[in-house]
Scaffold this motif. Structure first.
Motif, PDB file in Angstrom:
ATOM      1  N   LYS A 109       0.840  -1.207   0.000  1.00 54.27           N
ATOM      2  CA  LYS A 109       0.000   0.000   0.000  1.00 54.27           C
ATOM      3  C   LYS A 109       0.876   1.259   0.000  1.00 54.27           C
ATOM      4  CE  LYS A 109      -3.942   2.340   0.637  1.00 54.27           C
ATOM      5  NZ  LYS A 109      -3.452   3.698   0.910  1.00 54.27           N
ATOM      6  N   PHE A 110       1.930   1.252   0.786  1.00 49.74           N
ATOM      7  CA  PHE A 110       2.879   2.365   0.752  1.00 49.74           C
ATOM      8  C   PHE A 110       3.458   2.514  -0.662  1.00 49.74           C
ATOM      9  CE2 PHE A 110       3.698   1.622   5.505  1.00 49.74           C
ATOM     10  CZ  PHE A 110       2.924   2.707   5.873  1.00 49.74           C
ATOM     11  N   ASN A 111       3.799   1.401  -1.275  1.00 48.76           N
ATOM     12  CA  ASN A 111       4.365   1.411  -2.627  1.00 48.76           C
ATOM     13  C   ASN A 111       3.437   2.134  -3.610  1.00 48.76           C
ATOM     14  OD1 ASN A 111       4.646   0.352  -5.426  1.00 48.76           O
ATOM     15  ND2 ASN A 111       6.267  -0.928  -4.584  1.00 48.76           N
ATOM     16  N   ARG A 112       2.178   1.730  -3.597  1.00 45.63           N
ATOM     17  CA  ARG A 112       1.219   2.329  -4.531  1.00 45.63           C
ATOM     18  C   ARG A 112       1.014   3.819  -4.243  1.00 45.63           C
ATOM     19  NH1 ARG A 112      -1.170  -2.691  -3.435  1.00 45.63           N
ATOM     20  NH2 ARG A 112      -2.661  -1.758  -1.970  1.00 45.63           N
ATOM     21  N   ASP A 113       0.989   4.173  -2.965  1.00 46.89           N
ATOM     22  CA  ASP A 113       0.807   5.583  -2.610  1.00 46.89           C
ATOM     23  C   ASP A 113       1.969   6.433  -3.109  1.00 46.89           C
ATOM     24  OD1 ASP A 113      -1.566   4.971  -1.373  1.00 46.89           O
ATOM     25  OD2 ASP A 113      -0.737   4.917   0.658  1.00 46.89           O
ATOM     26  N   ILE A 114       3.176   5.931  -2.985  1.00 51.37           N
ATOM     27  CA  ILE A 114       4.346   6.676  -3.453  1.00 51.37           C
ATOM     28  C   ILE A 114       4.313   6.823  -4.973  1.00 51.37           C
ATOM     29  CG2 ILE A 114       6.875   6.722  -3.539  1.00 51.37           C
ATOM     30  CD1 ILE A 114       6.778   4.970  -0.958  1.00 51.37           C
ATOM     31  N   GLN A 115       3.900   5.766  -5.657  1.00 49.37           N
ATOM     32  CA  GLN A 115       3.789   5.854  -7.116  1.00 49.37           C
ATOM     33  C   GLN A 115       2.806   6.959  -7.518  1.00 49.37           C
ATOM     34  OE1 GLN A 115       3.379   2.244  -9.471  1.00 49.37           O
ATOM     35  NE2 GLN A 115       4.150   1.001  -7.766  1.00 49.37           N
ATOM     36  N   ARG A 116       1.677   7.022  -6.821  1.00 52.55           N
ATOM     37  CA  ARG A 116       0.690   8.048  -7.151  1.00 52.55           C
ATOM     38  C   ARG A 116       1.245   9.453  -6.932  1.00 52.55           C
ATOM     39  NH1 ARG A 116      -3.315   4.042  -5.679  1.00 52.55           N
ATOM     40  NH2 ARG A 116      -2.937   4.335  -3.446  1.00 52.55           N
ATOM     41  N   ILE A 117       2.044   9.623  -5.898  1.00 56.35           N
ATOM     42  CA  ILE A 117       2.661  10.933  -5.641  1.00 56.35           C
ATOM     43  C   ILE A 117       3.602  11.300  -6.787  1.00 56.35           C
ATOM     44  CG2 ILE A 117       4.253  12.192  -4.130  1.00 56.35           C
ATOM     45  CD1 ILE A 117       3.104  10.451  -1.806  1.00 56.35           C
ATOM     46  N   ILE A 118       4.438  10.344  -7.201  1.00 57.12           N
ATOM     47  CA  ILE A 118       5.413  10.623  -8.263  1.00 57.12           C
ATOM     48  C   ILE A 118       4.714  10.859  -9.605  1.00 57.12           C
ATOM     49  CG2 ILE A 118       7.351   9.625  -9.565  1.00 57.12           C
ATOM     50  CD1 ILE A 118       8.245   8.257  -7.002  1.00 57.12           C
ATOM     51  N   ASP A 119       3.581  10.221  -9.833  1.00 57.38           N
ATOM     52  CA  ASP A 119       2.847  10.392 -11.096  1.00 57.38           C
ATOM     53  C   ASP A 119       2.123  11.735 -11.181  1.00 57.38           C
ATOM     54  OD1 ASP A 119       3.569   7.993 -12.230  1.00 57.38           O
ATOM     55  OD2 ASP A 119       1.819   6.909 -11.482  1.00 57.38           O
ATOM     56  N   ASN A 120       1.961  12.406 -10.062  1.00 57.95           N
ATOM     57  CA  ASN A 120       1.160  13.625 -10.041  1.00 57.95           C
ATOM     58  C   ASN A 120       1.864  14.773 -10.761  1.00 57.95           C
ATOM     59  OD1 ASN A 120       0.065  16.232  -8.638  1.00 57.95           O
ATOM     60  ND2 ASN A 120      -1.409  14.610  -8.141  1.00 57.95           N
ATOM     61  N   ASP A 121       1.071  15.617 -11.422  1.00 62.75           N
ATOM     62  CA  ASP A 121       1.635  16.754 -12.158  1.00 62.75           C
ATOM     63  C   ASP A 121       2.429  17.683 -11.241  1.00 62.75           C
ATOM     64  OD1 ASP A 121       0.625  15.895 -14.549  1.00 62.75           O
ATOM     65  OD2 ASP A 121      -1.178  17.156 -14.460  1.00 62.75           O
ATOM     66  N   SER A 122       1.950  17.863 -10.016  1.00 62.10           N
ATOM     67  CA  SER A 122       2.663  18.762  -9.103  1.00 62.10           C
ATOM     68  C   SER A 122       4.072  18.249  -8.819  1.00 62.10           C
ATOM     69  CB  SER A 122       1.879  18.912  -7.796  1.00 62.10           C
ATOM     70  OG  SER A 122       1.746  17.670  -7.133  1.00 62.10           O
ATOM     71  N   TYR A 123       4.222  16.929  -8.737  1.00 60.30           N
ATOM     72  CA  TYR A 123       5.551  16.348  -8.506  1.00 60.30           C
ATOM     73  C   TYR A 123       6.461  16.602  -9.704  1.00 60.30           C
ATOM     74  CZ  TYR A 123       9.112  12.869  -7.218  1.00 60.30           C
ATOM     75  OH  TYR A 123      10.296  12.230  -6.897  1.00 60.30           O
ATOM     76  N   HIS A 124       5.921  16.416 -10.915  1.00 62.32           N
ATOM     77  CA  HIS A 124       6.722  16.612 -12.130  1.00 62.32           C
ATOM     78  C   HIS A 124       7.193  18.049 -12.273  1.00 62.32           C
ATOM     79  CE1 HIS A 124       4.604  12.876 -13.988  1.00 62.32           C
ATOM     80  NE2 HIS A 124       5.602  12.541 -13.186  1.00 62.32           N
ATOM     81  N   LYS A 125       6.424  18.988 -11.746  1.00 64.10           N
ATOM     82  CA  LYS A 125       6.850  20.383 -11.797  1.00 64.10           C
ATOM     83  C   LYS A 125       8.061  20.632 -10.893  1.00 64.10           C
ATOM     84  CE  LYS A 125       2.196  22.117 -12.815  1.00 64.10           C
ATOM     85  NZ  LYS A 125       1.039  22.876 -12.268  1.00 64.10           N
ATOM     86  N   ILE A 126       8.184  19.816  -9.843  1.00 62.88           N
ATOM     87  CA  ILE A 126       9.315  19.981  -8.920  1.00 62.88           C
ATOM     88  C   ILE A 126      10.511  19.156  -9.382  1.00 62.88           C
ATOM     89  CG2 ILE A 126      10.056  19.803  -6.511  1.00 62.88           C
ATOM     90  CD1 ILE A 126       7.079  19.665  -5.750  1.00 62.88           C
ATOM     91  N   PHE A 127      10.230  17.887  -9.697  1.00 64.67           N
ATOM     92  CA  PHE A 127      11.299  16.953 -10.044  1.00 64.67           C
ATOM     93  C   PHE A 127      11.006  16.329 -11.419  1.00 64.67           C
ATOM     94  CE2 PHE A 127      11.196  16.542  -5.264  1.00 64.67           C
ATOM     95  CZ  PHE A 127      12.384  17.222  -5.037  1.00 64.67           C
TER      96      PHE A 127
END
Length: 508
Positions: A109-127
């Motif tokens: 569950k932690f794994n999937r949650d982290i993937q969702r964070i990295i997939d988010n547009d806001s994350y891509h704007k930072i990294f």
């Protein structure tokens, strides 16, 4: 024909653009700014702010080994185990991160949650350089990057997050950062010596073996028992930095917790009145779950008045013995009695012992301490075959380490053309008197005496601290959790069979 006009994107003022660029820049190097950029609804309280500062120090490599403990529902896993790994991979997409929890299901569950964070547009704007495979990839193939519920890799960089349950394998997985979030599910698991030891074995045999000189560790957990994983690593190692937020502040101010004594940590969600009510109704749970201060409750302990001593007195001993092998240890406990005082000492407490190994350890101890080789031993009468085997003379091979481990048995070695063997006399062992009600009778007898435990008897003292009555609404039911008693049972065997008024009419 009428031409449809496309909607123009909203105009952004120079001030708004500057603020956006500043927010992104801050989110790249500041954990709290990263959390608020990727999860704007996250409520940051002073303790969250301080925890983020510690995580930033960890991310910069200033902290190598960090322990975080705080009450439930205070956002610790959201920060430490979901947002923080994503933040770390953004800063360095080559990192190899392992995340472990009490079960594979929770870890995934932690794994999937982290993937969702990295997939988010806001994350891509930072990294923008940290991305994952667009599709689910279960097995390796040339040119592909894994992405599934157990592991995902950063495209083009070789970094990854791998998640496993405690007890799971990390074979062939070098780890730069190891994160363990609650290795024990609940109080029941934490109070099981077998479960605690299996967690410790996994930590030392699996988790630590995947670390290297520059690896970092982060442990997040609720403290249920003094000998849980945090208790053991703190006893063994002195280089851990600890961040502990109590539900109700009790001690002096720290660099990360400036509350006054008596203040609640998160009063908007867990008021002081609510916490005090929990403390009143169940002090054991309160101390562990909310204060991170696991300690035995005198109301729950079966043996609340036992004390430790530096050494055993010069008295005639009797011995109690319990038998185990794979899951439970075999134990030998020395017991002495003087008027209303009983003195106890753990002699050995070890899994995987054969009957020959038990006999070697027992006789070597008797010889090393000048005890009579025919000292009375009271063993678990549920194991009559084992008792009969130990009573008999033994011819057994001298194993490779025996001369080192049992130096006092060398006089019992003889040689043949087939090798070296021991000829060992039988032990003076009898089965324990265990009529109906013997557990309660033994407990009552011991609680009528002053009982002392030799200070180096670590397993015996640990069992004493976790041998408890079942509690209902903070009140003892007088029904014992009859477990965690591999060293305690032998004391009762001696008491019921040799000392008490209900002992059998035998002459030894």
């Amino acid at each position: 024909m009428t031409k449809t006009l496309q909607e123009s994107p909203p105009r952004v003022s120079p001030a708004q653009a500057a603020a956006e660029l500043l927010a992104r820049r801050q989110a790249r190097t500041n954990m709290q700014a990263f959390v608020l950029y990727t999860k704007p609804d996250y409520v940051v309280k002073p303790f969250n702010h301080e925890l983020c500062k510690k995580l930033d120090a960890f991310a910069r490599g200033e902290i190598k080994k960090l322990i975080v403990t705080m009450p439930p529902q205070h956002g610790k896993s959201e920060l430490t185990t979901r947002r923080f790994p994503a933040y770390l991979l953004g800063r360095n997409p080559k990192l190899k991160i392992a995340i472990c929890s009490y079960s594979a299901t929770v870890a995934e569950k932690f794994n999937r949650d982290i993937q969702r964070i990295i997939d988010n547009d806001s994350y891509h704007k930072i990294f923008p350089d940290t991305v994952l495979n667009e599709s689910n990839v279960v097995s390796s193939a040339q040119g592909s990057f894994l992405r599934n519920s157990e592991i995902f890799e950063t495209v083009g960089h070789g970094g990854f997050v791998k998640t496993v349950g405690v007890g799971g394998s990390l074979t062939s997985t070098p780890v730069d950062i190891g994160i363990i979030d609650d290795p024990l599910k609940d109080r029941k698991e934490a109070k099981s010596i077998t479960v605690r030891e299996s967690v410790w074995d996994w930590y030392t045999d699996v988790f630590e073996t995947r670390l290297h000189n520059d690896s970092q560790q982060l442990i997040i957990m609720t403290r249920w028992d003094p000998s849980d994983l945090v208790g053991k690593v703190l006893k063994r190692d002195k280089d851990w930095q600890i961040v502990n937020f109590e539900g109700i502040k009790t001690g002096p101010k720290t660099d990360y917790d400036q509350r006054e004594v008596g203040e609640a940590l998160f009063p908007e969600k867990h008021s002081l009145e609510r916490l005090l009510a929990i403390k009143e109704s169940n002090p054991i749970t309160f101390n562990s779950l909310y204060q991170q201060d696991p300690k035995p409750s005198l109301e729950a302990l079966v043996y609340p008045n036992w004390r430790q001593i530096q050494a055993m007195p010069d008295l005639q001993p009797t011995y109690g013995m319990d038998f185990g092998f794979t899951n439970d240890p075999s134990t030998l406990v020395e017991v002495m009695k003087q008027n209303l005082k009983i003195f106890t000492k753990e002699v050995f407490y070890e899994k995987g012992l054969t009957n020959n190994a038990i006999k070697k350890r027992t006789l070597n101890y008797f010889l090393s301490t000048g005890r009579n080789l025919k000292s009375l031993i009271v063993g678990d009468s549920a194991e009559p075959k084992t008792i009969a085997d130990l009573q008999a003379e033994t011819i057994c091979r001298v194993e490779p380490n025996d001369k080192r481990d049992f130096p006092n048995l060398t006089a019992y070695i003889f040689k043949t053309h087939e090798g070296e063997f021991y000829k060992l006399a039988g032990l003076n062992i009898v089965g324990a008197h265990k009529p109906p009600g013997s557990i309660n009778a033994g407990v009552e007898y011991l609680n009528e005496h002053e009982v002392y435990v030799e200070v180096n008897s670590a397993n015996l003292w640990q069992e004493r601290n976790s041998y408890e009555y079942i509690m209902m609404n903070g009140v003892s039911t007088n029904e014992i959790y009859d477990r965690n008693n591999h060293a305690l049972d032998p004391i009762r065997y001696v008491v019921n069979t040799v000392y008490s008024n209900n002992k059998p009419n035998n002459n030894w």
